[in-house]
Design a protein around this motif. Structure first.
Motif, PDB file in Angstrom:
ATOM      1  N   ALA A 109       0.708  -1.274   0.062  1.00  0.00           N
ATOM      2  CA  ALA A 109       0.031   0.156  -0.099  1.00  0.00           C
ATOM      3  C   ALA A 109       0.827   1.131   0.159  1.00  0.00           C
ATOM      4  CB  ALA A 109      -1.024   0.181   1.083  1.00  0.00           C
ATOM      5  N   GLU A 110       1.942   1.116   0.739  1.00  0.00           N
ATOM      6  CA  GLU A 110       2.823   2.541   0.760  1.00  0.00           C
ATOM      7  C   GLU A 110       3.442   2.654  -0.384  1.00  0.00           C
ATOM      8  OE1 GLU A 110       5.679   1.723   3.959  1.00  0.00           O
ATOM      9  OE2 GLU A 110       4.022   2.041   5.607  1.00  0.00           O
ATOM     10  N   ARG A 111       3.898   1.299  -1.184  1.00  0.00           N
ATOM     11  CA  ARG A 111       4.681   1.601  -2.471  1.00  0.00           C
ATOM     12  C   ARG A 111       3.907   1.953  -3.391  1.00  0.00           C
ATOM     13  NH1 ARG A 111       8.350  -3.822  -3.082  1.00  0.00           N
ATOM     14  NH2 ARG A 111       9.164  -2.554  -4.814  1.00  0.00           N
ATOM     15  N   VAL A 112       2.497   1.540  -3.517  1.00  0.00           N
ATOM     16  CA  VAL A 112       1.622   1.905  -4.632  1.00  0.00           C
ATOM     17  C   VAL A 112       1.219   3.469  -4.336  1.00  0.00           C
ATOM     18  CG1 VAL A 112      -0.826   1.805  -5.360  1.00  0.00           C
ATOM     19  CG2 VAL A 112       0.706  -0.175  -4.998  1.00  0.00           C
ATOM     20  N   ALA A 113       0.996   3.854  -3.041  1.00  0.00           N
ATOM     21  CA  ALA A 113       0.705   5.319  -2.777  1.00  0.00           C
ATOM     22  C   ALA A 113       1.990   6.088  -3.305  1.00  0.00           C
ATOM     23  CB  ALA A 113       0.580   5.553  -1.123  1.00  0.00           C
ATOM     24  N   ALA A 114       3.024   5.670  -3.091  1.00  0.00           N
ATOM     25  CA  ALA A 114       4.164   6.523  -3.855  1.00  0.00           C
ATOM     26  C   ALA A 114       4.397   6.586  -5.039  1.00  0.00           C
ATOM     27  CB  ALA A 114       5.479   6.004  -2.979  1.00  0.00           C
ATOM     28  N   LEU A 115       3.481   5.936  -5.781  1.00  0.00           N
ATOM     29  CA  LEU A 115       3.388   6.012  -7.190  1.00  0.00           C
ATOM     30  C   LEU A 115       2.287   6.775  -7.512  1.00  0.00           C
ATOM     31  CD1 LEU A 115       3.931   2.300  -8.096  1.00  0.00           C
ATOM     32  CD2 LEU A 115       5.677   4.022  -8.385  1.00  0.00           C
ATOM     33  N   GLY A 116       1.409   7.333  -6.729  1.00  0.00           N
ATOM     34  CA  GLY A 116       0.510   8.174  -6.912  1.00  0.00           C
ATOM     35  C   GLY A 116      -1.048   7.465  -7.113  1.00  0.00           C
ATOM     36  N   ALA A 117      -0.914   6.298  -6.710  1.00  0.00           N
ATOM     37  CA  ALA A 117      -2.135   5.221  -6.927  1.00  0.00           C
ATOM     38  C   ALA A 117      -3.130   4.999  -5.607  1.00  0.00           C
ATOM     39  CB  ALA A 117      -2.024   4.356  -7.732  1.00  0.00           C
ATOM     40  N   SER A 118      -4.093   4.645  -5.829  1.00  0.00           N
ATOM     41  CA  SER A 118      -4.953   4.353  -4.389  1.00  0.00           C
ATOM     42  C   SER A 118      -4.792   2.779  -4.622  1.00  0.00           C
ATOM     43  CB  SER A 118      -6.253   4.575  -4.648  1.00  0.00           C
ATOM     44  OG  SER A 118      -6.481   5.844  -4.683  1.00  0.00           O
ATOM     45  N   TYR A 119      -4.905   2.010  -3.316  1.00  0.00           N
ATOM     46  CA  TYR A 119      -4.743   0.642  -3.243  1.00  0.00           C
ATOM     47  C   TYR A 119      -5.558  -0.003  -2.565  1.00  0.00           C
ATOM     48  CZ  TYR A 119      -1.991  -3.615  -2.124  1.00  0.00           C
ATOM     49  OH  TYR A 119      -1.691  -5.084  -1.873  1.00  0.00           O
ATOM     50  N   LEU A 120      -6.140  -1.213  -3.093  1.00  0.00           N
ATOM     51  CA  LEU A 120      -6.732  -2.163  -2.379  1.00  0.00           C
ATOM     52  C   LEU A 120      -6.242  -3.410  -2.502  1.00  0.00           C
ATOM     53  CD1 LEU A 120     -10.559  -1.074  -3.754  1.00  0.00           C
ATOM     54  CD2 LEU A 120      -9.770  -0.936  -1.497  1.00  0.00           C
ATOM     55  N   ASP A 121      -6.279  -4.138  -1.284  1.00  0.00           N
ATOM     56  CA  ASP A 121      -5.745  -5.619  -1.194  1.00  0.00           C
ATOM     57  C   ASP A 121      -7.112  -6.515  -1.213  1.00  0.00           C
ATOM     58  OD1 ASP A 121      -2.762  -6.667  -0.522  1.00  0.00           O
ATOM     59  OD2 ASP A 121      -4.512  -8.085   0.164  1.00  0.00           O
ATOM     60  N   GLY A 122      -6.743  -7.617  -2.006  1.00  0.00           N
ATOM     61  CA  GLY A 122      -8.088  -8.438  -1.914  1.00  0.00           C
ATOM     62  C   GLY A 122      -7.874  -9.821  -1.490  1.00  0.00           C
ATOM     63  N   GLY A 123      -8.610 -10.506  -1.045  1.00  0.00           N
ATOM     64  CA  GLY A 123      -8.556 -11.972  -0.571  1.00  0.00           C
ATOM     65  C   GLY A 123      -9.814 -12.702  -1.389  1.00  0.00           C
ATOM     66  N   ILE A 124      -9.588 -13.389  -2.248  1.00  0.00           N
ATOM     67  CA  ILE A 124     -10.550 -14.175  -3.141  1.00  0.00           C
ATOM     68  C   ILE A 124     -10.781 -15.492  -2.310  1.00  0.00           C
ATOM     69  CG2 ILE A 124     -11.141 -15.304  -5.288  1.00  0.00           C
ATOM     70  CD1 ILE A 124      -9.155 -13.484  -6.542  1.00  0.00           C
ATOM     71  N   MET A 125     -11.935 -15.466  -1.945  1.00  0.00           N
ATOM     72  CA  MET A 125     -12.521 -16.787  -1.238  1.00  0.00           C
ATOM     73  C   MET A 125     -13.499 -17.626  -2.169  1.00  0.00           C
ATOM     74  SD  MET A 125     -11.061 -15.597   1.425  1.00  0.00           S
ATOM     75  CE  MET A 125     -11.220 -17.448   1.962  1.00  0.00           C
ATOM     76  N   ALA A 126     -12.807 -17.997  -3.102  1.00  0.00           N
ATOM     77  CA  ALA A 126     -13.135 -18.771  -4.204  1.00  0.00           C
ATOM     78  C   ALA A 126     -12.058 -19.636  -5.000  1.00  0.00           C
ATOM     79  CB  ALA A 126     -14.092 -18.091  -5.072  1.00  0.00           C
ATOM     80  N   VAL A 127     -12.463 -20.532  -5.738  1.00  0.00           N
ATOM     81  CA  VAL A 127     -11.631 -21.245  -6.744  1.00  0.00           C
ATOM     82  C   VAL A 127     -12.079 -20.688  -7.962  1.00  0.00           C
ATOM     83  CG1 VAL A 127     -11.510 -23.485  -5.600  1.00  0.00           C
ATOM     84  CG2 VAL A 127     -13.220 -23.257  -6.944  1.00  0.00           C
ATOM     85  N   PRO A 128     -11.360 -20.608  -8.891  1.00  0.00           N
ATOM     86  CA  PRO A 128     -11.545 -19.921 -10.442  1.00  0.00           C
ATOM     87  C   PRO A 128     -13.136 -20.533 -10.897  1.00  0.00           C
ATOM     88  CG  PRO A 128      -9.215 -20.558 -10.362  1.00  0.00           C
ATOM     89  CD  PRO A 128      -9.809 -21.189  -8.943  1.00  0.00           C
ATOM     90  N   GLU A 129     -13.192 -21.664 -10.695  1.00  0.00           N
ATOM     91  CA  GLU A 129     -14.403 -22.128 -11.411  1.00  0.00           C
ATOM     92  C   GLU A 129     -15.673 -21.602 -10.753  1.00  0.00           C
ATOM     93  OE1 GLU A 129     -10.947 -25.048 -11.953  1.00  0.00           O
ATOM     94  OE2 GLU A 129     -12.151 -24.045 -10.201  1.00  0.00           O
ATOM     95  N   ILE A 130     -15.817 -20.936  -9.611  1.00  0.00           N
ATOM     96  CA  ILE A 130     -17.059 -20.264  -8.992  1.00  0.00           C
ATOM     97  C   ILE A 130     -16.793 -18.967  -8.959  1.00  0.00           C
ATOM     98  CG2 ILE A 130     -17.568 -22.344  -7.719  1.00  0.00           C
ATOM     99  CD1 ILE A 130     -16.907 -20.887  -5.137  1.00  0.00           C
ATOM    100  N   ILE A 131     -15.775 -18.284  -9.793  1.00  0.00           N
ATOM    101  CA  ILE A 131     -15.965 -16.735  -9.760  1.00  0.00           C
ATOM    102  C   ILE A 131     -17.185 -16.251 -10.438  1.00  0.00           C
ATOM    103  CG2 ILE A 131     -14.832 -14.925 -11.031  1.00  0.00           C
ATOM    104  CD1 ILE A 131     -13.378 -15.566  -8.391  1.00  0.00           C
ATOM    105  N   ALA A 132     -17.698 -15.421  -9.851  1.00  0.00           N
ATOM    106  CA  ALA A 132     -19.085 -14.737 -10.529  1.00  0.00           C
ATOM    107  C   ALA A 132     -20.272 -15.559 -10.296  1.00  0.00           C
ATOM    108  CB  ALA A 132     -18.989 -14.585 -12.090  1.00  0.00           C
ATOM    109  N   SER A 133     -20.105 -16.311  -9.067  1.00  0.00           N
ATOM    110  CA  SER A 133     -21.122 -17.229  -8.681  1.00  0.00           C
ATOM    111  C   SER A 133     -21.667 -16.925  -7.393  1.00  0.00           C
ATOM    112  CB  SER A 133     -20.951 -18.542  -8.736  1.00  0.00           C
ATOM    113  OG  SER A 133     -20.094 -19.017  -7.637  1.00  0.00           O
TER     114      SER A 133
END
Length: 293
Positions: A109-133
């Motif tokens: 988050a600090e490194r991204v902020a230094a690049l002038g961007a906003s940051y979100l960290d994400g934790g995907i609680m799914a396997v690829p097959e059920i994305i968008a379900s």
């Protein structure tokens, strides 16, 4: 509800990155994809995505940059050097769904902020097959403003759960959920070994007995959680002292030729809690041994 079309860059087209890019295309967004192996982008290009020849090209094409690569340590150099640094990332939102630790998320988050961007960290609680379900959800932490502004994009992946401004909250909760999952799987494997040791059908045992039993026991988790939050582990039935009076599971397991090593660590903690003078409490009190107040 009409989808607000946005420009999104996806860095990484492994199994999960590909599933995310697919969900974005289905939702109608303008998608630019980049992968170290360019050939993986061909199917997405055929369906309307744009293939970037470099990370910098992908970053400049998207107001939102989704990072889903294998190694967390590669993200910083990917954005700072190959991605064009501050000149390319200024004003953009970086959503990192690569697995990492809370400490790594805060540093990123600090490194991204230094690049002038906003940051979100994400934790995907799914396997690829059920994305968008309906079964899938994704945890997010970091910039609240970025989350609220781009939730429509994030919801294309799965149900979005925002945890707070602290960037490390998403990976922490991700690992906590996985911990609960592996604990359940450990119990299942021990139970399966016991049933198999007697020549029984593990499949029949699981569907007719274990699944309903676990569902019923899961109903008690909110009450245990309330005890942990309050620190009051008083129970009216089944105190720890009664539960550890005999190591029946361990004894029977050994007699059946089943190693008790999946179950033994928890039983040892229960015995310690009783030895420490808390035999009248419930099982939830064991948490004080692994994380004292």
């Amino acid at each position: 509800m009409t989808t607000v079309k946005k420009s999104v860059a996806v860095l990484g087209l492994g199994s999960m990155g590909a599933a995310l890019a697919d969900a974005l295309l289905v939702a109608g967004h303008e998608v630019t994809v980049w992968n170290r192996t360019p050939g993986r982008a061909e199917g997405f290009v055929a369906r309307g995505a744009r293939r970037a020849e470099s990370v910098a090209e992908a970053v400049t094409a998207g107001e939102i940059v989704i990072v889903c690569i294998l190694d967390y340590g590669d993200i910083g150099p990917l954005l700072e050097q190959q991605g064009g640094g501050r000149a390319a990332l200024q004003g953009r939102v970086v959503v990192n769904v690569t697995n990492g630790s809370p400490e790594e998320a805060c540093e990123m988050a600090e490194r991204v902020a230094a690049l002038g961007a906003s940051y979100l960290d994400g934790g995907i609680m799914a396997v690829p097959e059920i994305i968008a379900s309906p079964e899938a959800f994704v945890l997010y932490s970091g910039s609240r403003e970025a989350f609220e502004a781009h939730r429509g994009v994030l919801d294309a992946f799965a149900r979005s759960v925002y945890l707070g401004e602290e960037p490390g909250l998403a990976p922490l909760h991700d690992l906590a959920l996985l911990s609960g999952m592996y604990g359940m799987f450990g119990g299942f494997l021990h139970a399966a070994a016991l049933v198999r040791s007697a020549g029984g059908s593990v499949a029949e045992f699981t569907t007719t007995l274990l699944q309903p039993w676990l569902a019923a026991m899961a109903g008690g988790l909110p009450a245990m959680a309330a005890q942990i939050d309050s620190g009051d582990y008083t129970v009216t039935g089944s105190p720890l002292a009664m539960q550890v009076a005999h190591d029946s599971i361990g004894e029977v397991s050994r007699a059946q030729g089943v190693s008790p090593e999946l179950y033994a660590p928890l039983f040892a903690l229960m015995e310690r809690r009783v030895a420490d003078g808390h035999g009248s409490e419930g099982l939830a009190g064991v948490v004080e041994l692994v994380h004292p107040r």
